[in-house]
Design a protein around this motif. Sequence first.
Motif: not given
Length: 388
Positions: A107-109, A123-130, A152-158
């Motif tokens: 996710w941080l790339l 990523r989408q599977l986990l969001l859909d599952a949530a 960059a980390l702050a932006n991608r984590f956000a």
Amino acid sequence: MNGALEEDTDRAQEVLQQQQQQTDVDVLASYWAHAGDVKPFTGRQWSPWDLEDRVEMLAAVGFTGIGLFHDDIKHMVEEEGRTLEGIGETIRAAGIDTIELEFLVNWLLPEYDPRREDEQETRQLLLDAADAMDARHIKIGNINGYPVGTDALANRFAEICDEAAAVDTQVGMEILPPDPNAETIDEVLEWVSPPENGGLFLDTWHVNTIETISYDDIASLQPEDITAVEIDDGFTDTGRGGFVENTVNMRRVPGYGDFDVQGFVDACREAGYSGPWGNEILSEEYRRRGMESAYTHTYEGAQSVLVDEADGGDGGDGEPGDDDGDDGDGTATPDGTPEGAPTGSPNGTATGTPNGTATGAPNGTETGTGTPTGTPNDTGTPTGTPDT
């Protein structure tokens, strides 16, 4: 006679208080603690045990939460014909209320990086599952040790937190030894703190293997800094290989290693943490256990550090289950069968399956969905350095 009656009444009240204290603690079985004979990062990662059997036994033992790994979710949907909504309903029908989902590593790339693109489906599977299961949080981390700039980390984590907020869930960023961006608490808080639904994911194992993070650092955190916590035990010197080898094969149930697990729990509570307590137990011996033995052993270990001594727990003084015949490898078999536990060996999987071979795998194979994108190597060294 009156004295005896008073003594019985006092004892009954004490037992009731103990039961209430245990009920108040949300104890979550992290995925690897309930999956059975799987092969973390090296082979089949979906559980050979039916979901119904797992959640019924977990609830009978006392667990109130469960963790699900993306490979297991995908297998249940694609191979067993389940829906995400149905999985959530099965879990809650057994009395398990808290659901954790994992695990994202890329996710941080940068968005255009092929490794992140390969993980987009997960990523989408986990969001859909949530969304479908009303999961409490999604667990992510930097297990491959990618060095990325703070901005960059702050932006991608956000960004991942914004996506999670859209499905009303939280994000826990697990602090891991290979992560060069989280070597101290202050460093990681620089880019984890801003999102309201994001925070740290703390694991006893990893905190104890990072020399630059102490329990005092954990105790100094604010409640909103911590999304979730996992407890486990281990040994300061395992005498074995690198990070991955130790992480997937040498963890122990609380009370069966030399980590100060009680001190870790106390530090989290001092910080104001009041969420679920995950139990991430990974070891070769543990994966050979039968379902009842594994779940009961883990729950008893968790109770030994989560329930205050005054309320009936061991409070960290000594090992849980003195009469369980443990030989020091963390594979003690607890006595007794929890009331209401399902009987029989699910899917034909026997206790003590040799050589880590799952006898209950469909058609006798271990095809699975394969190794997740971004599987770490044993040194924690990433293949290629991402642009920041």
